[in-house]
Motif scaffolding. Structure first.
Motif, PDB file in Angstrom:
ATOM      1  N   GLY A 104      45.681  61.367  74.223  1.00 11.56           N
ATOM      2  CA  GLY A 104      45.123  60.397  73.562  1.00 11.56           C
ATOM      3  C   GLY A 104      46.352  59.406  73.529  1.00 11.56           C
ATOM      4  O   GLY A 104      45.821  58.091  73.731  1.00 11.56           O
ATOM      5  N   LEU A 105      47.399  59.646  73.331  1.00 11.12           N
ATOM      6  CA  LEU A 105      48.530  58.657  73.360  1.00 11.12           C
ATOM      7  C   LEU A 105      48.511  57.802  74.795  1.00 11.12           C
ATOM      8  O   LEU A 105      48.580  56.652  74.905  1.00 11.12           O
ATOM      9  CB  LEU A 105      50.027  59.265  73.407  1.00 11.12           C
ATOM     10  N   GLN A 106      48.163  58.602  75.706  1.00 15.45           N
ATOM     11  CA  GLN A 106      48.313  58.111  76.982  1.00 15.45           C
ATOM     12  C   GLN A 106      47.158  57.150  77.170  1.00 15.45           C
ATOM     13  O   GLN A 106      47.326  56.181  77.891  1.00 15.45           O
ATOM     14  CB  GLN A 106      48.260  59.254  78.131  1.00 15.45           C
ATOM     15  N   LEU A 107      46.008  57.579  76.874  1.00 16.73           N
ATOM     16  CA  LEU A 107      44.804  57.014  77.035  1.00 16.73           C
ATOM     17  C   LEU A 107      44.648  55.631  76.349  1.00 16.73           C
ATOM     18  O   LEU A 107      44.346  54.710  76.647  1.00 16.73           O
ATOM     19  CB  LEU A 107      43.646  57.804  76.650  1.00 16.73           C
ATOM     20  N   MET A 108      45.619  55.682  75.245  1.00 16.18           N
ATOM     21  CA  MET A 108      45.778  54.393  74.321  1.00 16.18           C
ATOM     22  C   MET A 108      46.411  53.521  75.183  1.00 16.18           C
ATOM     23  O   MET A 108      46.190  51.927  75.063  1.00 16.18           O
ATOM     24  CB  MET A 108      46.461  54.627  73.130  1.00 16.18           C
ATOM     25  N   GLU A 109      47.502  53.830  75.589  1.00 18.01           N
ATOM     26  CA  GLU A 109      48.502  52.771  76.467  1.00 18.01           C
ATOM     27  C   GLU A 109      47.683  52.325  77.573  1.00 18.01           C
ATOM     28  O   GLU A 109      47.708  51.079  77.852  1.00 18.01           O
ATOM     29  CB  GLU A 109      49.720  53.504  76.861  1.00 18.01           C
ATOM     30  N   GLU A 110      46.894  53.219  78.555  1.00 20.44           N
ATOM     31  CA  GLU A 110      46.219  52.753  79.477  1.00 20.44           C
ATOM     32  C   GLU A 110      45.012  51.573  78.998  1.00 20.44           C
ATOM     33  O   GLU A 110      44.710  50.360  79.602  1.00 20.44           O
ATOM     34  CB  GLU A 110      45.365  53.903  80.172  1.00 20.44           C
ATOM     35  N   ALA A 111      44.367  51.897  77.840  1.00 23.64           N
ATOM     36  CA  ALA A 111      43.607  50.784  77.310  1.00 23.64           C
ATOM     37  C   ALA A 111      44.011  49.706  76.973  1.00 23.64           C
ATOM     38  O   ALA A 111      43.535  48.357  77.000  1.00 23.64           O
ATOM     39  CB  ALA A 111      42.623  51.469  75.957  1.00 23.64           C
ATOM     40  N   THR A 112      45.366  49.714  76.336  1.00 20.13           N
ATOM     41  CA  THR A 112      46.148  48.634  75.994  1.00 20.13           C
ATOM     42  C   THR A 112      46.272  47.658  77.083  1.00 20.13           C
ATOM     43  O   THR A 112      46.012  46.552  77.055  1.00 20.13           O
ATOM     44  CB  THR A 112      47.532  49.020  75.284  1.00 20.13           C
ATOM     45  N   ARG A 113      46.746  48.371  78.237  1.00 20.97           N
ATOM     46  CA  ARG A 113      46.873  47.445  79.426  1.00 20.97           C
ATOM     47  C   ARG A 113      45.581  46.821  80.188  1.00 20.97           C
ATOM     48  O   ARG A 113      45.490  45.669  80.319  1.00 20.97           O
ATOM     49  CB  ARG A 113      47.591  48.350  80.488  1.00 20.97           C
ATOM     50  N   SER A 114      44.492  47.847  79.950  1.00 19.39           N
ATOM     51  CA  SER A 114      43.025  47.250  80.828  1.00 19.39           C
ATOM     52  C   SER A 114      42.442  46.441  80.041  1.00 19.39           C
ATOM     53  O   SER A 114      41.755  45.347  80.488  1.00 19.39           O
ATOM     54  CB  SER A 114      42.444  48.517  81.271  1.00 19.39           C
ATOM     55  N   GLN A 115      42.742  46.407  78.414  1.00 16.55           N
ATOM     56  CA  GLN A 115      41.949  45.299  77.741  1.00 16.55           C
ATOM     57  C   GLN A 115      42.634  44.141  77.270  1.00 16.55           C
ATOM     58  O   GLN A 115      42.183  43.348  76.742  1.00 16.55           O
ATOM     59  CB  GLN A 115      41.264  46.222  76.413  1.00 16.55           C
ATOM     60  N   GLY A 116      43.944  44.155  77.671  1.00 18.74           N
ATOM     61  CA  GLY A 116      44.964  43.304  77.325  1.00 18.74           C
ATOM     62  C   GLY A 116      45.052  43.125  75.744  1.00 18.74           C
ATOM     63  O   GLY A 116      45.308  41.845  75.074  1.00 18.74           O
ATOM     64  N   LYS A 117      44.563  44.012  75.106  1.00 19.09           N
ATOM     65  CA  LYS A 117      45.064  43.763  73.342  1.00 19.09           C
ATOM     66  C   LYS A 117      45.411  45.149  73.156  1.00 19.09           C
ATOM     67  O   LYS A 117      45.206  46.196  73.702  1.00 19.09           O
ATOM     68  CB  LYS A 117      43.612  43.494  72.611  1.00 19.09           C
ATOM     69  N   ILE A 119      45.597  48.919  71.751  1.00 20.28           N
ATOM     70  CA  ILE A 119      44.847  49.877  71.188  1.00 20.28           C
ATOM     71  C   ILE A 119      45.946  50.659  70.661  1.00 20.28           C
ATOM     72  O   ILE A 119      46.250  51.714  71.626  1.00 20.28           O
ATOM     73  CB  ILE A 119      43.791  50.554  72.340  1.00 20.28           C
ATOM     74  N   SER A 120      45.826  51.169  69.385  1.00 13.12           N
ATOM     75  CA  SER A 120      46.804  52.001  68.801  1.00 13.12           C
ATOM     76  C   SER A 120      46.203  53.194  68.269  1.00 13.12           C
ATOM     77  O   SER A 120      46.898  54.023  67.727  1.00 13.12           O
ATOM     78  CB  SER A 120      47.710  51.206  67.905  1.00 13.12           C
ATOM     79  N   THR A 121      44.762  53.153  68.391  1.00 13.05           N
ATOM     80  CA  THR A 121      44.265  54.428  67.604  1.00 13.05           C
ATOM     81  C   THR A 121      43.020  55.160  68.868  1.00 13.05           C
ATOM     82  O   THR A 121      42.613  54.290  69.627  1.00 13.05           O
ATOM     83  CB  THR A 121      43.639  54.369  66.532  1.00 13.05           C
ATOM     84  N   TRP A 122      42.763  56.211  68.544  1.00 15.29           N
ATOM     85  CA  TRP A 122      41.518  56.876  69.336  1.00 15.29           C
ATOM     86  C   TRP A 122      40.469  57.462  68.209  1.00 15.29           C
ATOM     87  O   TRP A 122      40.935  57.581  67.070  1.00 15.29           O
ATOM     88  CB  TRP A 122      41.932  57.808  70.345  1.00 15.29           C
ATOM     89  N   SER A 123      39.346  57.641  68.787  1.00 16.75           N
ATOM     90  CA  SER A 123      38.066  57.807  68.058  1.00 16.75           C
ATOM     91  C   SER A 123      37.629  59.230  68.335  1.00 16.75           C
ATOM     92  O   SER A 123      37.720  59.780  69.328  1.00 16.75           O
ATOM     93  CB  SER A 123      37.057  57.100  67.995  1.00 16.75           C
ATOM     94  N   LEU A 124      37.131  59.808  67.009  1.00 15.86           N
ATOM     95  CA  LEU A 124      36.604  61.313  67.363  1.00 15.86           C
ATOM     96  C   LEU A 124      35.176  61.392  66.743  1.00 15.86           C
ATOM     97  O   LEU A 124      35.123  60.905  65.677  1.00 15.86           O
ATOM     98  CB  LEU A 124      37.559  62.378  66.473  1.00 15.86           C
ATOM     99  N   LEU A 125      34.550  62.051  67.748  1.00  8.43           N
ATOM    100  CA  LEU A 125      33.047  62.251  67.112  1.00  8.43           C
ATOM    101  C   LEU A 125      32.880  63.803  66.946  1.00  8.43           C
ATOM    102  O   LEU A 125      33.168  64.410  67.862  1.00  8.43           O
ATOM    103  CB  LEU A 125      32.017  61.689  68.157  1.00  8.43           C
ATOM    104  N   VAL A 126      32.720  64.413  65.945  1.00 10.71           N
ATOM    105  CA  VAL A 126      32.301  65.801  65.702  1.00 10.71           C
ATOM    106  C   VAL A 126      31.118  66.137  65.333  1.00 10.71           C
ATOM    107  O   VAL A 126      30.224  65.642  64.555  1.00 10.71           O
ATOM    108  CB  VAL A 126      33.192  66.213  64.551  1.00 10.71           C
ATOM    109  N   ASP A 127      30.336  66.874  66.394  1.00 14.17           N
ATOM    110  CA  ASP A 127      29.048  67.211  66.324  1.00 14.17           C
ATOM    111  C   ASP A 127      29.126  68.521  65.466  1.00 14.17           C
ATOM    112  O   ASP A 127      29.551  69.583  66.029  1.00 14.17           O
ATOM    113  CB  ASP A 127      28.297  67.272  67.494  1.00 14.17           C
TER     114      ASP A 127
END
Length: 416
Positions: A104-117, A119-127
């Motif tokens: 999650g931490l790694q994906l947030m860093e990647e999202a921050t780079r790719s989206q140019g804003k 992204i300090s959190t991730w979301s969880l969907l529990v079914d």
């Protein structure tokens, strides 16, 4: 990293302690010690996912939500908590969870780079479709709470939003057990949907792009998340290995097992002096078919010894005068899990009754032989104040638990 926490990490720990610098520093230094001791920095490069996890763990990353946050899907209702715990142990489940948190931490860093804003959190969907008694297994709850504590202490403020969908009627009980361990800030990010409410307006499409709604929720997007299912007992660790872990996952269980022969009934008598309280039940039929009914008696009934296998309802009593059916009988088949609840309206004795069920005369011949029905059941009485409390805490903020509150007077369908 070279051991210096990033600005985003510092900010998360500050937020978690309401910007009290001293408290945030204490929390962060504890966490850095913990990371070093458990070599958490090596998890991403060294974690080897066990085959049983690949095959039976129903969770995985799935695109992102509408705010660009990485989205993790967990089909908790399909997860064999007990089986996974017995196959990989509590330590194995913790390692798996930490691996997800690090990803999650790694994906947030990647999202921050790719989206140019940022992204300090991730979301969880529990079914929760399929949630049943197996999920209320005490050692499982204990392991879950320990893991939540570790995650709360070391990954504060990483959860952007938690969508809990297809929540069944027993969910408030589970929520009451678990929610006290979840930080209040995090709790405020939970949204709840009972039944199919997630499909309505204010549902998933408000939070997840339509194109990313997962296929198992009727959306167009294929997911790589496993179906889950029961872990074969052959994959369990030996009792010895499990005990070496320091937490024997013994069968201390909150449910009872009962066998019924032909014509036999098993009853639980619940005396109630708190109208508005809720009786909830949750049972698995392990063998044969069983008929389940809930009654109320006009006069209080003295408790009986459970071994009697006969009904507390006297032969001379008349239905509608001396006793009442408050939930219509349902026939439950071998292998089914049934959950339900009843909001009481009177003072008196309520009776949960399980009865051996014969389909047709041929079954009678069979049932003279060794065919007994077997039921594992769990029931709980929620005081009216607690039930309203747990329900209103679910409905607070922007959580939607309408299916539960509107239909709580009626019995839920057996979940197949």
């Amino acid at each position: 990293t070279d051991g210096v926490p990033s600005d985003s990490t510092l900010l998360r720990f500050l937020r978690a302690r309401d910007f009290n610098v001293e408290k945030a520093r204490e929390m962060l230094s504890q966490s850095l010690l913990w990371r070093k001791k458990h070599q958490v920095d090596k998890i991403l490069s060294e974690y080897q996912m066990p085959q049983v996890v690949k095959d039976y763990f129903p969770g995985g990353w799935h695109h992102s939500d509408k705010d660009g946050r990485p989205l993790y899907l967990l089909r908790l209702g399909q997860m064999d908590v007990k089986g996974l715990l017995k196959a990989i142990g509590e330590e194995g489940l913790l390692q798996l969870t930490l691996h997800v948190c690090e990803e999650g931490l790694q994906l947030m860093e990647e999202a921050t780079r790719s989206q140019g804003k940022p992204i300090s959190t991730w979301s969880l969907l529990v079914d929760l479709e399929g949630l049943n008694m197996r999920h209320l297994w005490r050692p499982g709850i204990r392991a879950l709470l320990r893991i939540i504590e570790i995650v709360e202490a070391n990954y504060p403020e990483t959860m952007g939003r938690v969508l809990i969908i297809r929540a069944p009627r027993v969910f408030p009980i589970l929520w009451t057990l678990v929610s006290t361990f979840i930080d209040e800030n995090t709790r405020s990010k939970f949204l709840f949907y009972g039944g199919n409410d997630y499909q309505a307006s204010g549902g998933l499409v408000d939070y997840i792009p339509q194109d990313f709604v997962p296929d198992f929720l009727g959306g167009p997007c294929r997911t790589l998340v496993q179906e889950g299912g029961l872990v074969p007992k052959g994959l369990y660790m030996t009792e010895g290995d499990l005990e070496k872990e320091g937490c024997p996952l013994t069968e201390d269980s909150i449910y009872h097992s009962v066998s019924l022969g032909r014509g036999q009934v098993h009853e639980v008598l619940v005396s109630n002096n708190d109208p508005g309280s809720v009786i909830t039940w949750d049972f698995d039929v392990m063998k044969q078919d069983v008929m389940f009914t809930v009654y109320r008696t006009r006069v209080p009934v003295p408790a009986q010894s459970p071994s009697e296998h006969r009904s507390a309802i006297e032969k001379s009593w008349k239905e509608g005068k001396d006793y009442f059916k408050v939930e219509s009988p349902i026939i439950c088949h071998d292998g089914e899990s049934i959950q339900g609840s009843h909001v009481t309206s009177h003072v008196g004795t309520y009776i949960l009754q399980w009865k051996f069920h014969c389909n047709h005369p041929l079954d009678l011949i069979d049932s003279f032989t060794a065919h007994k029905a077997q039921v594992m059941y769990y029931y709980e009485m929620l005081r009216s104040a607690d039930y309203r409390g747990s329900m209103s805490s679910l409905q607070s903020g922007n959580s939607a638990f309408s299916a539960l509150s509107v239909r709580s007077g009626t019995s839920s369908c057996p979940s197949r």
